[in-house]
Design a protein around this motif. Structure first.
Motif, PDB file in Angstrom:
ATOM      1  N   VAL A 764       0.852  -1.185   0.000  1.00 51.48           N
ATOM      2  CA  VAL A 764       0.000   0.000   0.000  1.00 51.48           C
ATOM      3  C   VAL A 764       0.890   1.238   0.000  1.00 51.48           C
ATOM      4  O   VAL A 764       1.999   1.232   0.552  1.00 51.48           O
ATOM      5  N   SER A 765       0.361   2.304  -0.624  1.00 51.64           N
ATOM      6  CA  SER A 765       1.093   3.569  -0.642  1.00 51.64           C
ATOM      7  C   SER A 765       0.113   4.714  -0.876  1.00 51.64           C
ATOM      8  O   SER A 765      -1.012   4.501  -1.353  1.00 51.64           O
ATOM      9  N   ILE A 766       0.559   5.921  -0.540  1.00 45.80           N
ATOM     10  CA  ILE A 766      -0.250   7.122  -0.775  1.00 45.80           C
ATOM     11  C   ILE A 766       0.564   8.115  -1.588  1.00 45.80           C
ATOM     12  O   ILE A 766       1.765   8.337  -1.310  1.00 45.80           O
ATOM     13  N   ASP A 767      -0.094   8.649  -2.611  1.00 49.59           N
ATOM     14  CA  ASP A 767       0.477   9.708  -3.441  1.00 49.59           C
ATOM     15  C   ASP A 767       1.802   9.296  -4.061  1.00 49.59           C
ATOM     16  O   ASP A 767       2.749  10.106  -4.199  1.00 49.59           O
ATOM     17  N   GLY A 768       1.918   8.008  -4.403  1.00 54.57           N
ATOM     18  CA  GLY A 768       3.116   7.520  -5.066  1.00 54.57           C
ATOM     19  C   GLY A 768       4.311   7.392  -4.161  1.00 54.57           C
ATOM     20  O   GLY A 768       5.437   7.212  -4.640  1.00 54.57           O
ATOM     21  N   GLY A 769       4.106   7.442  -2.853  1.00 53.50           N
ATOM     22  CA  GLY A 769       5.209   7.313  -1.917  1.00 53.50           C
ATOM     23  C   GLY A 769       5.700   5.885  -1.830  1.00 53.50           C
ATOM     24  O   GLY A 769       5.205   4.971  -2.508  1.00 53.50           O
ATOM     25  N   ALA A 770       6.707   5.706  -0.976  1.00 55.76           N
ATOM     26  CA  ALA A 770       7.300   4.376  -0.828  1.00 55.76           C
ATOM     27  C   ALA A 770       6.244   3.396  -0.338  1.00 55.76           C
ATOM     28  O   ALA A 770       5.500   3.674   0.603  1.00 55.76           O
ATOM     29  N   PRO A 771       6.129   2.210  -0.962  1.00 56.94           N
ATOM     30  CA  PRO A 771       5.109   1.249  -0.561  1.00 56.94           C
ATOM     31  C   PRO A 771       5.446   0.599   0.784  1.00 56.94           C
ATOM     32  O   PRO A 771       6.615   0.440   1.145  1.00 56.94           O
ATOM     33  N   LEU A 772       4.376   0.247   1.482  1.00 59.06           N
ATOM     34  CA  LEU A 772       4.491  -0.479   2.744  1.00 59.06           C
ATOM     35  C   LEU A 772       3.880  -1.850   2.529  1.00 59.06           C
ATOM     36  O   LEU A 772       2.757  -1.966   2.028  1.00 59.06           O
ATOM     37  N   THR A 773       4.608  -2.898   2.893  1.00 56.09           N
ATOM     38  CA  THR A 773       4.109  -4.260   2.688  1.00 56.09           C
ATOM     39  C   THR A 773       3.333  -4.716   3.916  1.00 56.09           C
ATOM     40  O   THR A 773       3.792  -4.558   5.046  1.00 56.09           O
ATOM     41  N   VAL A 774       2.184  -5.309   3.674  1.00 56.02           N
ATOM     42  CA  VAL A 774       1.322  -5.817   4.740  1.00 56.02           C
ATOM     43  C   VAL A 774       1.154  -7.317   4.555  1.00 56.02           C
ATOM     44  O   VAL A 774       0.753  -7.782   3.476  1.00 56.02           O
ATOM     45  N   ASN A 775       1.484  -8.077   5.581  1.00 53.80           N
ATOM     46  CA  ASN A 775       1.223  -9.518   5.608  1.00 53.80           C
ATOM     47  C   ASN A 775       0.022  -9.696   6.546  1.00 53.80           C
ATOM     48  O   ASN A 775       0.149  -9.580   7.756  1.00 53.80           O
ATOM     49  N   PHE A 776      -1.151  -9.952   5.982  1.00 51.14           N
ATOM     50  CA  PHE A 776      -2.375  -9.856   6.784  1.00 51.14           C
ATOM     51  C   PHE A 776      -2.777 -11.168   7.458  1.00 51.14           C
ATOM     52  O   PHE A 776      -3.662 -11.164   8.319  1.00 51.14           O
ATOM     53  N   ASN A 777      -2.175 -12.308   7.092  1.00 51.01           N
ATOM     54  CA  ASN A 777      -2.686 -13.564   7.645  1.00 51.01           C
ATOM     55  C   ASN A 777      -1.593 -14.529   8.118  1.00 51.01           C
ATOM     56  O   ASN A 777      -1.832 -15.734   8.234  1.00 51.01           O
TER      57      ASN A 777
END
Length: 856
Positions: A764-777
């Protein structure tokens, strides 16, 4: 000397029994009957004999015939009538019944309680006999129907299909029972605005294009059971006196006084003037007849014809108690002229009273008359026009339940007295109110109390439209007309409870009364005809609050419905369930239209769902009315629920049929993203399928309808294809500057780590910023440290909510983009919530469809 006077007064108050007669000895009829024990068993060996003098009045004979039927319904007894004074029941009118007169002469009945009284009855037992004695014919009739009511036959047994409970025994308790004299002399209803409902029902039921004596005898019986005595007959398309020569005779035989409405003077129906189809034999000698119509309804140009027409009206019912309406309004319930021609109207009334004297053979002051101060006629009175003191002046409400005027103190003692014309049905501006009862119980009580306190006590007339579905307001109006002072603010709800107890049984009375009170209250907020999608505020949540109130009320009404005995359900549907369901559905329909309009303007495809909901509710409205006409009571009321109520654009129902409210659809096929959400409340809640832009890989983004807690889910499919390159971007406005970061809530389906790769991931990212990885499960497994704390709580709720902090670019202004990119297959996205301080935790995650969203 003082003691002597006291003893003398005591002796004067003792009757032949040696009992002191005072108000405390008169008991309420509610304590007259018992079905388990009592002082007098009415149906010994299940036979009941009734003594009725053959010389008594016709109306008493008719009522006694109905009593015979009622007793048989309750206990199955064989009931007979004769002149035998040894019968179990003696019924009669003083001066017309030898048995009653003999009991008075013997001192067994105190004649002073009845002589000179108006419409009073007493019910008492003497030895092994029950006595019903009336001061006049209606007194006797009311006493008869009071016994019917006390043994369990509702006044609404026919008109609302109220069932009669069976009882093996009917006991009478000792005492003298009476309700005294009525407070209001003339008490009745106006059948008005009767097309299309009442006219259609009469046609379907009796096969006539008018109300004949069979129809009216049913109406008259209801009125008498309600202790009413007066009616303005239906007049839109019918002519009471002319349509059926037995109409007037039936009314007079039964004891009902006939009047004509505020714009039908001199005992003439409006339709008689235009059609002139009445029997020529009832015209006075020399009266001029017209070829097809009566000519101009204009006294300045057509005086001779109008005088002759009016003469025929007052002549044909000269031997009745009928009340003569005088004065004149314009043709078709309109003002007579643009100005106040007081001189002309005074001449009209002077000539009308001369005609009355000629045709009746008595002084005009000895013939009861009424002048209705309705609408513009009130201006004549205010401008100084006067009528003779013996004429009753009929004041009016505003057509919506509020009294327009009360008499001044100096005018209250006029010989003719004052009357009130009151509405629970109305045709006129700002819009008609014809479909359903919208009169709150407390409103009617408060205004009728006001009227009575100011001396309006000669005539009360209630405009009830088609009669049904106005059962409860009719009952309340008539009970108030008999004794207005029996109800106060602290006991007015007791009336509703008593009514419900009589219709639905004591065990259901509390809940039925609560539902009926709430139905009258809530329906009284806004009439069906005035209701629109703009009545309540969609933006503040007011609309949804009102819809929820109606939904709750409908659910509660249905719960009581299934608890009722099968034989009680028709009456319940007519009086309580249908009015609640009909208005509940109507509110939901307009709420759906409001939601559709709001979401359509925002470009939100949820608008389509609400368009469908509006259509469904419109269709349900027709089904509810169809059920009323064809299912309730086996189709007995076919035609009674055909009034148009959806589609008003002006005051009148000049549209051809109920009109589907306008809704708009967004073409889903032409809409592929482009949504921009405005977060004016400090957050945005976005359905996953409402993206601004998407990019596919080898796998394609696919909407899964009805997936999840709200609208749908969206995933890259097939799951066996590569998700590389796939992304969804959501655009939103913060409507606020200076925001450094936001919390992003990503809600996905509770998919397990089916690849056994240590968890499924997305960026996920906002306004083209550096993405953040989410491991949801990664912890959604049955390992001991996870099973109770992470596995069970998540899988049972079927979603996983991940919350991450993301910085906002200070160069992007207030429009921002949020992007999610799956790194593994099988991820189903359901909702995105972006919060910068306004979001409150919600099980539906700030459900978009329940919010007021602004989309661009």
């Amino acid at each position: 000397m003082k003691n002597f006077i006291c003893i003398l007064l005591l002796l004067l108050s003792i009757n032949s029994y040696g009992k002191v007669i005072n108000d405390k000895e008169i008991k309420s009829p509610d304590r007259l009957v018992n079905f388990s024990s009592g002082d007098l068993l009415l149906n010994v060996k299940n036979c009941v004999s009734i003594c009725l003098d053959p010389n008594d009045l016709k109306g008493v004979d008719i009522a006694v015939g109905n009593l015979c039927t009622d007793i048989h319904k309750v206990c199955g007894a064989t009931v007979s009538t004769s002149a035998d004074a040894s019968s179990r029941i003696i019924i009669g009118t003083i001066g017309h019944s030898r048995a009653i007169d003999l009991l008075i002469k013997q001192g067994k009945i105190d004649g002073s309680m009845l002589r000179g009284k108006r419409e009073k009855y007493i019910i008492t037992s003497i030895g092994n006999q029950l006595i019903i004695a009336g001061s006049d014919r209606r007194g006797s009739i009311y006493g008869v129907y009071q016994l019917s009511q006390q043994i369990g036959v509702s006044p609404w047994y026919w008109w609302a299909d109220v069932p009669v409970d069976h009882h093996d025994r009917i006991y009478i308790n000792e005492g003298v029972y009476s309700e005294g004299e009525p407070a209001i002399r003339y008490r009745g209803i106006f059948l008005n605005d009767e097309a299309p409902c009442l006219t259609s029902w009469v046609k379907n039921t009796y096969g006539t294009d008018f109300g004949d004596h069979r129809f009216y005898s049913r109406v008259f019986e209801l009125l008498l059971r309600l202790k009413a005595n007066f009616i303005w007959p239906a007049m839109w398309g019918w002519a009471f006196y002319a349509d059926d020569s037995l109409n007037s005779k039936t009314a007079d035989d039964m004891g009902i006084i006939i009047g004509t409405s505020h714009h039908e003077p001199m005992c003439r129906s409006q339709k008689e003037w235009h059609n002139h189809t009445d029997n020529p034999n009832v015209e006075p000698q020399g009266a001029k007849r017209h070829a097809d119509v009566g000519g101009a309804w204009d006294y300045t140009t057509n005086k001779a014809n109008l005088d002759a027409f009016w003469a025929g009206g007052v002549a044909r019912n000269k031997n009745t108690e009928d009340l003569v309406t005088i004065g004149m309004r314009g043709d078709g319930d309109m003002p007579m002229s643009n100005g106040k021609n007081i001189g002309l109207l005074q001449d009209i009334i002077k000539n009308q009273r001369r005609i009355i004297e000629q045709q009746r053979g008595k002084k005009a002051k000895d013939v009861p008359q009424v002048w209705a101060l309705y609408k513009e006629v009130m201006d004549y009175y205010d401008a100084g026009m006067k009528v003779p003191d013996d004429v009753t002046l009929l004041l009016c409400d505003d057509n919506w339940g509020d009294v327009r005027r009360v008499p001044k103190a100096a005018d209250r003692n006029r010989k003719g007295g004052w009357g009130l014309y009151y509405h629970v049905d109305y045709v006129g501006a700002p819009r008609n109110s014809k479909w359903i009862n919208v009169t709150p119980t407390q409103n009617m009580w408060e205004q009728l109390t006001l009227a009575y306190d100011y001396g309006i006590d000669r005539l009360w007339i209630l405009n009830v439209g088609d009669l049904k579905p106005m059962e409860y307001p009719i009952q309340m109006f008539m009970d108030m007309a008999w004794n207005p002072k029996q109800y106060r603010a602290d006991n007015i709800t007791d009336h509703t409870r008593k009514f419900c107890s009589e219709q639905f049984g004591e065990s259901n009375a509390d809940e039925a009364a609560r539902l009926l009170n709430l139905c009258c209250k809530m329906n009284g907020r806004c009439t069906a005809e005035m209701l629109t999608s703009r009545t309540y505020n969609i933006h503040t949540g007011e609309w949804s609050e009102v819809v929820n109130q109606y939904t709750k009320l409908e659910n509660e009404a249905l719960r009581l419905f299934i608890n009722l005995k099968p034989e009680q359900r028709d009456a319940y549907r007519e009086i309580i369930l249908f009015p609640i369901q009909a208005m509940s559905n109507l509110h939901y329909m307009y709420y759906a239209q409001a939601m559709n309009d709001s979401l359509y303007k925002a470009g939100n495809p949820d608008a389509n769902k609400w368009a469908d909901e509006c259509k469904n509710a419109f269709h349900r409205d027709s089904l509810l009315c169809y059920q009323y006409n064809h299912d309730i009571a086996g189709g007995k009321w076919n035609g009674m629920m055909t009034q148009k109520h959806i589609g008003y654009r002006m005051w009148a129902d000049m549209f051809p049929h109920d009109m589907m409210p306008k809704v708009n659809y967004i073409s889903i096929g032409d809409k592929d993203g482009g949504y921009v959400f405005a977060g004016d409340k400090g957050f945005v809640s976005i359905e996953a399928e409402h993206y601004f832009a998407k990019h596919d890989g080898k796998a394609k983004w696919t909407v899964i309808p009805y997936m999840g807690r709200t609208l749908s889910g969206i995933a890259m499919m097939p799951y066996t294809s590569d998700v590389k390159g796939g992304s969804l971007t959501y655009r939103f406005r913060t409507n606020k500057s200076g925001i450094a970061k936001v919390k992003a809530h990503i809600i996905v389906k509770s998919t397990l780590d089916f690849l056994n790769c240590g968890g499924l991931k997305y960026n996920v990212s906002i306004d083209g910023g550096a993405p953040l990885t989410v491991n949801f499960n990664k912890d959604m497994n049955e390992k001991p440290q996870n099973i109770n704390s992470k596995y069970y709580p998540v899988v049972v709720g079927r979603v996983v909510e991940s919350v991450v902090d993301l910085p906002i670019s200070d160069t992007a202004g207030d429009v921002h983009s949020f992007t999610i990119s799956p790194l593994d297959p099988g991820i189903v996205i359901e909702k995105i919530v972006i919060d910068w301080g306004g979001y409150q935790p919600s099980y539906l995650f700030g459900n978009e469809s329940a919010k007021t969203l602004s989309l661009q």
